[in-house]
Motif scaffolding. Sequence first.
Motif, PDB file in Angstrom:
ATOM      1  N   ARG A 191       0.857  -1.187   0.000  1.00 21.86           N
ATOM      2  CA  ARG A 191       0.000   0.000   0.000  1.00 21.86           C
ATOM      3  C   ARG A 191       0.890   1.233   0.000  1.00 21.86           C
ATOM      4  O   ARG A 191       1.790   1.341   0.823  1.00 21.86           O
ATOM      5  N   VAL A 192       0.640   2.157  -0.898  1.00 24.76           N
ATOM      6  CA  VAL A 192       1.484   3.334  -0.946  1.00 24.76           C
ATOM      7  C   VAL A 192       0.822   4.544  -0.285  1.00 24.76           C
ATOM      8  O   VAL A 192       1.377   5.627  -0.270  1.00 24.76           O
ATOM      9  N   GLY A 193      -0.375   4.344   0.277  1.00 23.42           N
ATOM     10  CA  GLY A 193      -1.110   5.437   0.906  1.00 23.42           C
ATOM     11  C   GLY A 193      -0.253   6.223   1.878  1.00 23.42           C
ATOM     12  O   GLY A 193      -0.236   7.459   1.860  1.00 23.42           O
ATOM     13  N   LYS A 194       0.502   5.494   2.701  1.00 23.01           N
ATOM     14  CA  LYS A 194       1.348   6.146   3.707  1.00 23.01           C
ATOM     15  C   LYS A 194       2.352   7.088   3.065  1.00 23.01           C
ATOM     16  O   LYS A 194       2.748   8.068   3.650  1.00 23.01           O
ATOM     17  N   ILE A 195       2.797   6.730   1.874  1.00 21.40           N
ATOM     18  CA  ILE A 195       3.805   7.557   1.218  1.00 21.40           C
ATOM     19  C   ILE A 195       3.169   8.772   0.566  1.00 21.40           C
ATOM     20  O   ILE A 195       3.636   9.893   0.733  1.00 21.40           O
ATOM     21  N   VAL A 196       2.085   8.528  -0.143  1.00 20.84           N
ATOM     22  CA  VAL A 196       1.588   9.617  -0.999  1.00 20.84           C
ATOM     23  C   VAL A 196       0.627  10.565  -0.300  1.00 20.84           C
ATOM     24  O   VAL A 196       0.360  11.648  -0.808  1.00 20.84           O
ATOM     25  N   LYS A 200      23.473  -2.875  -3.972  1.00 21.43           N
ATOM     26  CA  LYS A 200      22.580  -1.877  -3.398  1.00 21.43           C
ATOM     27  C   LYS A 200      22.368  -2.200  -1.924  1.00 21.43           C
ATOM     28  O   LYS A 200      21.982  -3.316  -1.583  1.00 21.43           O
ATOM     29  N   ILE A 201      22.648  -1.243  -1.070  1.00 22.37           N
ATOM     30  CA  ILE A 201      22.450  -1.470   0.353  1.00 22.37           C
ATOM     31  C   ILE A 201      21.431  -0.463   0.874  1.00 22.37           C
ATOM     32  O   ILE A 201      21.612   0.746   0.725  1.00 22.37           O
ATOM     33  N   GLN A 202      20.380  -0.976   1.428  1.00 17.81           N
ATOM     34  CA  GLN A 202      19.337  -0.082   1.948  1.00 17.81           C
ATOM     35  C   GLN A 202      19.348  -0.183   3.460  1.00 17.81           C
ATOM     36  O   GLN A 202      18.962  -1.193   4.020  1.00 17.81           O
ATOM     37  N   ASP A 203      19.833   0.875   4.090  1.00 13.13           N
ATOM     38  CA  ASP A 203      19.930   0.855   5.540  1.00 13.13           C
ATOM     39  C   ASP A 203      19.469   2.199   6.057  1.00 13.13           C
ATOM     40  O   ASP A 203      20.246   3.046   6.463  1.00 13.13           O
ATOM     41  N   LYS A 204      18.177   2.394   5.977  1.00 10.76           N
ATOM     42  CA  LYS A 204      17.596   3.653   6.419  1.00 10.76           C
ATOM     43  C   LYS A 204      16.895   3.363   7.736  1.00 10.76           C
ATOM     44  O   LYS A 204      16.764   2.237   8.149  1.00 10.76           O
ATOM     45  N   SER A 205      16.419   4.412   8.384  1.00 14.11           N
ATOM     46  CA  SER A 205      15.760   4.123   9.658  1.00 14.11           C
ATOM     47  C   SER A 205      14.345   3.613   9.394  1.00 14.11           C
ATOM     48  O   SER A 205      13.862   3.605   8.272  1.00 14.11           O
ATOM     49  N   ASN A 206      13.701   3.181  10.454  1.00 16.45           N
ATOM     50  CA  ASN A 206      12.442   2.463  10.305  1.00 16.45           C
ATOM     51  C   ASN A 206      11.255   3.256   9.796  1.00 16.45           C
ATOM     52  O   ASN A 206      10.227   2.693   9.484  1.00 16.45           O
ATOM     53  N   ASP A 207      11.371   4.584   9.775  1.00 16.91           N
ATOM     54  CA  ASP A 207      10.190   5.316   9.314  1.00 16.91           C
ATOM     55  C   ASP A 207      10.448   6.058   8.008  1.00 16.91           C
ATOM     56  O   ASP A 207       9.871   7.097   7.757  1.00 16.91           O
ATOM     57  N   ASN A 208      11.333   5.508   7.204  1.00 15.81           N
ATOM     58  CA  ASN A 208      11.592   6.129   5.912  1.00 15.81           C
ATOM     59  C   ASN A 208      11.032   5.288   4.776  1.00 15.81           C
ATOM     60  O   ASN A 208      10.894   4.086   4.897  1.00 15.81           O
ATOM     61  N   TYR A 209      10.723   5.996   3.692  1.00 13.04           N
ATOM     62  CA  TYR A 209      10.140   5.319   2.533  1.00 13.04           C
ATOM     63  C   TYR A 209      11.132   5.320   1.383  1.00 13.04           C
ATOM     64  O   TYR A 209      11.825   6.297   1.165  1.00 13.04           O
ATOM     65  N   HIS A 210      11.149   4.235   0.672  1.00 10.91           N
ATOM     66  CA  HIS A 210      12.078   4.164  -0.442  1.00 10.91           C
ATOM     67  C   HIS A 210      11.468   3.377  -1.590  1.00 10.91           C
ATOM     68  O   HIS A 210      11.088   2.226  -1.428  1.00 10.91           O
ATOM     69  N   ILE A 211      11.343   4.031  -2.719  1.00 12.06           N
ATOM     70  CA  ILE A 211      10.940   3.310  -3.930  1.00 12.06           C
ATOM     71  C   ILE A 211      12.089   3.444  -4.914  1.00 12.06           C
ATOM     72  O   ILE A 211      12.539   4.547  -5.208  1.00 12.06           O
ATOM     73  N   PHE A 223      18.047  -3.678   4.961  1.00 15.38           N
ATOM     74  CA  PHE A 223      18.070  -3.917   6.403  1.00 15.38           C
ATOM     75  C   PHE A 223      16.862  -3.338   7.123  1.00 15.38           C
ATOM     76  O   PHE A 223      16.491  -3.801   8.190  1.00 15.38           O
ATOM     77  N   ASN A 224      16.262  -2.327   6.591  1.00 12.15           N
ATOM     78  CA  ASN A 224      15.045  -1.777   7.191  1.00 12.15           C
ATOM     79  C   ASN A 224      14.391  -0.731   6.297  1.00 12.15           C
ATOM     80  O   ASN A 224      14.874  -0.452   5.209  1.00 12.15           O
ATOM     81  N   GLY A 225      13.301  -0.154   6.778  1.00 12.50           N
ATOM     82  CA  GLY A 225      12.553   0.838   6.004  1.00 12.50           C
ATOM     83  C   GLY A 225      11.067   0.641   6.219  1.00 12.50           C
ATOM     84  O   GLY A 225      10.591  -0.491   6.240  1.00 12.50           O
ATOM     85  N   ALA A 226      10.327   1.753   6.434  1.00 14.39           N
ATOM     86  CA  ALA A 226       8.887   1.626   6.675  1.00 14.39           C
ATOM     87  C   ALA A 226       8.214   1.002   5.466  1.00 14.39           C
ATOM     88  O   ALA A 226       7.432   0.068   5.578  1.00 14.39           O
TER      89      ALA A 226
END
Lengths: 480, 426
Positions: free
Chosen positions: B55-60, B223-234, B254-257
Amino acid sequence: MAYTEDDLEKELENQEYKYGFTTDIESDKIPVGINEDVVRLISSKKNEPQWMLDYRLKAFAVWKDMVEPEWAHVNYPKVKFQELSYYSAPKAQGEKKWEDIDPEMKATMDKLGISMDEQKALSGVAVDFVFDSVSVKTSFQDKLGDLGIIFCSFSEAVQNHPELVKKYMGTIVPTTDNFYAALNSAVFSDGSFCYIPKGVRCPMELSTYFRINEANTGQFERTLVVADEDSYVSYLEGCTAPARDENQLHAAIVELIAMDGAEIKYSTVQNWYPGDEDGKGGIYNFVTKRGICHNNAKISWTQVETGSAVTWKYPSCILKGDNSIGEFYSVAVTNNHQQADTGTKMIHLGKNTKSTIISKGISAGYSNNSYRGLVQINKNASNARNFTQCDSLLMGDQCGAHTFPYIEAKNSTAKIEHEATTSKIGEDQIFYCNQRGINTEKAINLIVNGYCKEVLNKLPMEFAVEAQKLLEISLEGSVG
Amino acid sequence: MIADLTKKDSLLASLSSLNFSDENEYFADLRNKAKAELETLEFPTSKTEYWKYTRVGKIVNKSYNIAKVEDIDITPYLIPGLNANILVLVNGFYKANLSKIDAQDGITVLPLSEAKNLAQLNAKFCSLTTNKEEVFLAVNNAYHTDGIYIEVANNTIATKAYHILNITTGNNVIALSRNVIIGGKSSQVKVIESFINENGNENFVNNVSEIFVGENANVEYNKIQDKSNDNYHISTEQVYQEANSNFTINTATFNGAIVRNNLNIWVDASNCETNLSGLYLGQNKDHIDNHTVVDHMKPNCNSNEVYKGVLDHESTGVFNGKVFVRQDAQITNAFQQNNNILLTDTANVNSKPELEIYADDVKCSHGSTTGQIDEEAIFYLQSRGISKRNAMKLMINAFAKDALANISITALADFIDTKIEERFTK
């Protein structure tokens, strides 16, 4: 003299679709088109009680607002729902005694290899024969009656056992389930009903034979099988239709209910007319089949799909009770321009539920064959187990084989395995057979049969032989 | 008036302050075309098959800022022992003062904004991203800020790897970075891209990379994705492979909302090899979604895909891998594997390995499993004096490490191993 492979070859040479004949029978067919009046007309023709009519009308109201699903991996000219006739019945029904049945109809049954006389008594198969939209004759009713088993046409069940029908119909496949299920719920003409009382093991195979005869009609039948606690039933279903140039629609619903400890085995040999070599004509087979398993119950679906121009079918199990088991064994063969999108859904709700899926697809010619399955383990389904294997075999470089599994797990104790392979028959395998004096065509038959064995073994004996032959016929000429 | 805007408009409104007037006509025109395409697209809903489990609602449903930042300290984000060129993007803008590039003959490394003055970019740029009917791709086409351009000339081997640090900082920041990597004939190059978040909450990175792998070339992208838990990444990688080429991509998340990786690889020539692997370790309420498409269009190619996930707490993992084998692509070997471990009853995993095959002389298979660590293996270790906790750790480590065996940069492999170990030591 024994039946040799050469005889088989000769037989194959002359085989196209041997069920492609039509029967010249006067029939009572209603005008084309669908609206509320048609639904009422069907209901009144069947002399149905008010609740049944209400059910149909409700379904029709739902259907009107639905759109045809397009997600399946198939491509076909849309069905023109207003140009179909929704009811066709052989005339002159009267009292249903074997002697009274129209001789033409008897001949049809003979041609199809179903005779309701003593011959079949030996093989112990009770048959319900659905011709166009109407159930023509059900055999062995008395014998089954002694055990308390009810096996009759759906319309008889509506008349004679309304409490059972009312209680179970639509509970597994609700009218709102999908486009074709809604349509079926509105206009279904007949079908079979079966009830096995508590603790009874049905002594013979129950069987339904479906046949579409009339042109420009759709066939909409329903099957409802209720197996009460600790009972067992094995149910067979076969289908054929005449060869016609236009596409015909078949939209059925099958509902299975396995109460605590019950077991239902449901086998299908689907051999609707697949259309000619150029993809002209053939049946659209859009079927909704679903069963529910209560505690310790088991439902096993076995299907051999060789016919139909377009197939869209996902026999499913809802494993609601603890320790229940769902199985799905399928062989789907597509040749020429046939398209199949078939598979299963296993919904695990209860604890310690198990499911097995074995799907074997064979595509040849210009056909496309897809497996689409869902395995869903829900939060409370602890220790659920699933094993899925779907293999595809490709014959010829113009066909396609596709796999679309959906695997959803919401419980940490779930164990799910899924594997799929796609390949063609190895040249080394054929070479091996060749050098032992088996020609290529026979070698392929041999290999295909071996490939499908896991599934064919699950079929009742009489059907297994037929299915094996069907495979050979369906793949005839598909290899160079 | 805001109430009248659709979701798409409010997201785009966040981007209105961007000014691209200094770009030449060719690229301005590409942006306008992308904006026109964007008009016709909507954000995916639960009914969009391609986004079924995400669901992308949280992002948009949020508004974002564009934020240029002067200086940050990048030392904590460098990979220990890695000798590589460092390229830094902060909030989608190139930071020349933080980057460190050793010039090498035959290799052009520039911020994308400068590379747009090179004539050779025109033919490639956007060639893999236009009209793909993906709304986030179109947003990036229309509004990308800056990114990295790496071009390796024919017959050139890059002596050092390129490490792109893609950093976001600040709250509610949107970063639209865009990379182009071109491997010329018989060239070799290795790229690492780390997605990092420094402080700051609810940032959204919408990153696109176009990767061209020329004849006989060998390109590795990590590609290494190591952002904090409340970040969005597409993140979207569009890859095009030419004859006899070799492309490897390794993705470690490793993480990401909400993390969504779209990886599309067109194998448009014979004798290619493609390796895709991924590891996703979900925790808390992470949602990690990997979508891959390998499109085999020509004969005699191999592809090999392994994705593994370990999902803890209330996290969700999604894997959707698709392999197309077109009619011409005879003698294709394609393999696809997805394994998942669920550590709690609140974690979720949805796996959808798909094969769509139109050629007959192929060997294609896929496997997917979801399960637990083998009780017997744990018992075996316990019987040898290893505590249950440590035994679990050992088993999970072994399971996870296996997924990234294709990483050829030792320092990076060690770095990831350490990160995996840290995760399961907690």
